[in-house]
Write a protein that holds these residues in place. Structure first.
Motif: not given
Length: 186
Positions: A68-70, A86-88, A104-105
């Motif tokens: 998931s990412s965004g 962003s994050f993942h 991951y941020t």
């Protein structure tokens, strides 16, 4: 009354009772000392469990992965949003049991990678890698590592900002949310 009779016992009886009491104390001491798994053995056991969990499973692995990412945005004024990072997230699981959540941020001045390792739905290891970006193209790196056994902290690297309850709460929430998602999609 028993103390009174102790004075009238023979030397042989006194030494026999003293030996029996000493043997019992040594037995209790050895059970409490050697019967429990030491912290270093627990850490080695946890490290060996973690070593079999792939971060990016392949098709040959029995593990599956969800990604998931965004974007991370911040409200600017009332109606406008500004992208600030962003994050993942990667979730590695097997037979509906989550083994790893990697978050991951990426923000303008800091990059954070958090690893939550699980065994039997219990958090066993938390790892946080933080890199702060300073001016003049320099950065500082910090690694926090914590080991858990039955929700009890075994050890943590020297970090004064570490909050056990915060990590356990965040871990439980992330795991519950992903577990619900996995159960709905399979």
């Amino acid at each position: 009354l028993d103390v009174f009779f102790f004075f009238f016992m023979t030397y042989y009886e006194k030494t026999k009772i003293t030996k029996q009491i000493g043997t019992c104390l040594i037995g209790i001491f050895s059970l409490t000392t050697f019967g429990q798994e030491s912290d270093s053995l627990k850490i080695n056991r946890i490290d060996s469990q973690i070593s079999v969990i792939p971060e990016n499973p392949t098709k040959e692995d029995t593990f599956e992965i969800i990604q998931s990412s965004g974007l991370i945005s911040k409200k600017k004024f009332l109606l406008f949003k500004k992208q600030i990072g962003s994050f993942h997230e990667n979730v590695v699981y097997e037979n509906r049991e989550i083994h790893l959540i990697k978050i991951y941020t990426n923000l303008p001045d800091v990059s954070i990678i958090e690893y939550y390792y699980y065994n039997n739905d219990e958090l066993i290891h938390y790892l946080k890698k933080t890199e702060k970006f300073l001016k003049n193209n320099q950065s500082t790196k910090n690694i926090t590592s914590a080991y858990f056994d039955n929700k009890r902290l075994i050890t943590v690297t020297e970090n004064v900002d570490f909050d056990v309850n915060e990590v356990l709460t965040k871990s439980h929430k992330n795991k519950s949310d992903w577990k619900e998602f996995i159960n709905r999609t399979e």
